[in-house]
Design an enzyme around this catalytic site. Structure first.
Site, PDB file in Angstrom:
ATOM      1  N   ASP A 170       0.844  -1.204   0.000  1.00  0.00           N
ATOM      2  CA  ASP A 170       0.000   0.000   0.000  1.00  0.00           C
ATOM      3  C   ASP A 170       0.874   1.247   0.000  1.00  0.00           C
ATOM      4  OD1 ASP A 170      -2.446   1.715   0.632  1.00  0.00           O
ATOM      5  OD2 ASP A 170      -3.291  -0.283   0.815  1.00  0.00           O
ATOM      6  N   HIS A 236      -4.196   5.666   3.352  1.00  0.00           N
ATOM      7  CA  HIS A 236      -4.760   4.466   2.724  1.00  0.00           C
ATOM      8  C   HIS A 236      -4.190   3.194   3.337  1.00  0.00           C
ATOM      9  CE1 HIS A 236      -5.773   1.727  -0.673  1.00  0.00           C
ATOM     10  NE2 HIS A 236      -6.708   2.607  -0.972  1.00  0.00           N
ATOM     11  N   SER A 561     -10.674  -0.962  -2.308  1.00  0.00           N
ATOM     12  CA  SER A 561      -9.492  -0.997  -1.434  1.00  0.00           C
ATOM     13  C   SER A 561      -9.859  -1.396  -0.014  1.00  0.00           C
ATOM     14  CB  SER A 561      -8.830   0.380  -1.385  1.00  0.00           C
ATOM     15  OG  SER A 561      -8.068   0.621  -2.531  1.00  0.00           O
TER      16      SER A 561
END
Length: 782
Positions: A170, A236, A561
């Protein structure tokens, strides 16, 4: 074992001299190539260079594969003489030397050097640099992980994934987040060989590994330097990691919304983090490959990738497909996001059948707020404002001149001070609109969601009180404004509400099939929670906090995601319960137990209110309680995909590239496998030519009761006929394998005008092993 390298040609001068004197390729002395001597001032680009499968390094000549790759590069690049005044950093030439995922290396070369290299006997092909993108609580309870194991609570049964290592690729991780507290965690298993590049106070028995990969990406993005710390504090990556395996954190919320104890899907699993993405810069293919290369050697059990490329990339060129195959070859389960470009068809990414491709669904929780109009009518929406916030007396409702509130000068000129402004989505993100409206003096904002999102609202935290409403609700507010001389409104913030009817629903952004690279394989494989997911972040973005305010460490995010790490964590629970199961067996368990219906026992709906198609939901919505004990599984090894790849008419070299480091193959010497014959948990029949019939063969392995008999049930529309042979499967032992065939025929002797959906179920007592059955017309080849 060769250590991972991020090496520079300038540090290899001694090696290059040695190689120039004694470079010997495997096949022939004629392959020896002298080092070129030239003054290189050309334009440099990054390339992934793939070596022909017949070539490998001579261990008598080269210390490791890295030195061999350096010698190959040195055959066209004289690093010792390279002087680039205009771009001194271009002295870095060998970027990555791969050991597991491909037979090749990433390097920085000029077009002239690449042209010269292309004439070498060992050269297969080169691929120019390519950028991938990130595909961006309450869900443990919703998915049945909590509670009494006798009532289906899975955490007690699976010990919360204890000892399983989940590798996350990520954009960075905030290592100090409470979700990654190692208190009470056991040390990682002895097989763990990875490392943590944070200092010793950051990594622990929860976050056991942290590494970053930027050697390839930094050439594209001027100013991207080696981070001060090895890993950036990514929003994220922190969110996905805590979703997959975050530990228990009490009193987690977003400004009072969703208040409760936050936890990931596998709270006792270990996290190994690999940063391959950078904010607003994407994820470089060669960095992704390097991370997967290392993760496999480090000893991860699960790989979770919430990234992808929107193009339908050939399996032999795609790092997720290439790395994924090597992962399953090593027994590593790999889970990847389907993409966020729905609801248009044929938009999904990560299509290879050895990946679990995950689409996104809504959960049954909403963050409810309403717009109370001057006529006392309340229009429902959602908001992340603190539920204790009160708006007070009704305020005047106003329009923005262009409807989207995207121009601050226009907002200033409209005199919106003390008023509530209504804005359509578009132009800039709503959080930026809120900042502009605040500077213009607005008391509040209403954001109208695009019509394509249907009833799905994805609230964000805003700088001023804000309610986001679905398109249909927004039209009601606008109509009220048109018919009222002095339209006013106020907001009522109600907080979290659960058990929302018609949940789950397909997320509007979730990418849809069909599979562009292999139409005979249904994708996505299934869907999981990916809308309004509360999980850890370094801090909430786009909200101005008071100087003395506590920094919020949780936020709501949406995307496939967010769905992928849900499935990665659930796979870790299954892996703990069944440590000997193959990646294919875990994938089968997840798919054949997935639910095609919502909490009203109606077919899962799409955002238009109609039943979602298989191209949106795959096998259905994940049901972890059933997946832990599926009864039967469709098992296969990595080698089972080889005849399938030959059946796609891939060249021998491309097949060999994908299956590396397995020995090269010749498809002419193998029985080619049609796509519908791959032992996949879903069944897709392509009726592309007379007599418009197809037969799919399958094998199932008994992982339930040793002595059991399964009876087939088939549900299909009258437009197709289905014959299953045999109709009963009687098992006498655990791990016994039995075969069956399914023949699908068009009832009217013609190709189906539109996709036909049905299901095939093997039923034995509590076990219902379900496969979606999709019938389509069109070319059999991808």
């Amino acid at each position: 074992m060769d250590n991972p390298i991020h090496r520079r040609c300038t540090t290899l001068r001694g090696l290059v001299v040695l190689v120039a004197a004694a470079a010997v390729l495997l096949l022939s002395p004629a392959a020896v190539t002298p080092v070129a001597s030239h003054n290189d001032h050309g334009v440099h680009n990054n390339y992934l260079v793939l070596v022909r499968s017949a070539y490998e390094y001579d261990k008598k000549v080269h210390q490791n594969v890295s030195s061999w790759h350096a010698s190959l590069l040195a055959s066209v690049c004289d690093s010792a003489k390279e002087t680039l005044a205009a771009d001194p950093s271009a002295m870095t030439r060998l970027i990555y030397s791969y050991r597991n995922v491909v037979n090749g290396f990433a390097a920085r070369m000029t077009p002239e050097e690449l042209e010269k290299m292309s004439k070498m006997d060992w050269f297969d092909r080169s691929l120019p640099e390519q950028t991938y993108h990130l595909l961006t609580t309450h869900t443990p309870e919703m998915l049945g992980l909590t509670g009494d194991p006798n009532r289906g609570g899975l955490w007690n049964t699976s010990n919360m994934g204890e000892g399983v290592i989940i590798g996350i690729l990520d954009d960075g991780i905030y290592g100090g987040h409470p979700s990654f507290d190692g208190a009470g965690m056991k040390p990682p298993p002895a097989k763990w060989k990875g490392r943590c590049d944070f200092n010793k106070t950051v990594c622990n028995n929860k976050l056991i590994g942290a590494r970053s990969y930027f050697e390839s990406a930094k050439w594209k993005w001027k100013g991207l330097q080696d981070p001060v710390l090895p890993i950036s504090e990514g929003q994220h990556g922190t969110h996905t990691s805590s979703t997959a395996a975050g530990t228990f954190v009490p009193n987690a919320s977003v400004f009072g919304n969703g208040l409760g104890t936050a936890a990931g899907m596998a709270p006792r699993a270990h996290i190994a983090f690999y940063q391959v993405c950078y904010e607003q810069k994407g994820c470089d293919r060669d960095d992704i490959l390097a991370a997967v290369d290392d993760a496999i050697e480090d000893g991860v059990d699960i790989l979770s990738l919430s990234l992808g490329h929107e193009d339908a990339i050939d399996f032999s060129d795609d790092p997720v497909s290439l790395g994924g195959y090597t992962a399953i070859l090593n027994g590593v389960f790999i889970c990847a996001a389907a993409g966020n470009t729905g609801p248009s068809p044929a938009t999904l990414v990560n299509e290879a059948p050895w990946l679990l491709t995950v689409g996104a669904s809504t959960s049954d929780r909403r963050f409810v707020a309403s717009v109370k109009l001057g006529d006392k009518v309340e229009v429902d929406g959602q908001s992340l404002n603190d539920p204790n916030t009160t708006m007070g007396d009704p305020r005047p409702l106003v329009h923005d001149a262009d409807g989207m509130c995207a121009n601050e000068n226009v907002l200033m000129a409209q005199n919106i001070t003390g008023k509530i402004i209504i804005c359509d989505a578009g132009g800039v993100v709503s959080t930026e609109k809120a900042k502009m409206a605040k500077r213009a003096g607005a008391a509040g904002m209403i954001v109208v969601i695009p019509e394509v999102f249907g009833p799905v609202v994805i609230p964000r935290a805003h700088a001023i009180p804000t309610v986001q409403v679905a398109y249909a609700e927004g039209q009601k507010i606008k109509e009220f404004m048109q018919t009222s001389r002095d339209a006013t409104a106020t907001f009522v913030f109600k907080g979290s509400m659960f058990k929302t009817p018609q949940s789950p629903m397909v997320a509007p952004f979730s990418s849809r099939g069909p599979n562009r690279r292999s139409r005979g394989i249904l994708k996505p494989d299934l869907i999981g929670p990916g809308v309004n997911i509360l999980a850890g972040v370094p801090s909430i973005e786009d909200v101005e906090l008071a100087p003395d305010a506590v920094v919020p460490r949780f936020d709501i995010k949406s995307g496939t995601s967010m769905a992928a790490p849900h499935l990665s964590g659930i796979a870790a629970l299954i892996k703990h319960a069944h440590p000997t199961w193959s990646p294919a067996a875990i994938k089968s368990a997840l798919m054949t137990t997935a639910e095609p219906t919502d909490n009203l026992r109606k077919p899962i709906a799409d955002v238009d209110g109609k039943p979602a198609t298989f191209l949106a939901i795959g096998a259905g919505h994940v049901n972890p309680q059933k997946a832990i004990d599926p009864g039967l599984v469709y098992n296969m090894t990595a080698v089972g995909y080889v005849p399938y790849l030959c059946g796609l008419n891939y060249t021998d070299q491309k097949v060999s590239t994908i299956i590396y480091p397995e020995p090269p193959v010749s498809c002419a010497n193998l029985s080619r496998l049609e796509q519908d014959d791959l032992n996949y948990p879903s069944i897709t029949a392509i009726l592309d030519q007379p007599p418009f019939t197809a037969t799919a063969n399958r094998s199932v392995t008994n992982v339930g009761a040793a002595s059991s008999t399964y009876v087939v049930e088939v549900e299909v529309p009258a437009s197709v006929k289905v014959e299953v042979n045999p109709t009963k499967l009687t098992f006498k032992a655990e791990d016994e394998v039995l075969n069956y065939s399914v023949t699908i025929t068009s009832a009217d002797g013609r190709a189906p005008a539109s996709p036909v959906e049905g299901q095939l179920k093997w039923v034995c007592g509590k076990y219902v092993v379900r496969s979606p059955l999709l019938v389509v017309a069109g070319a059999r080849q991808a």
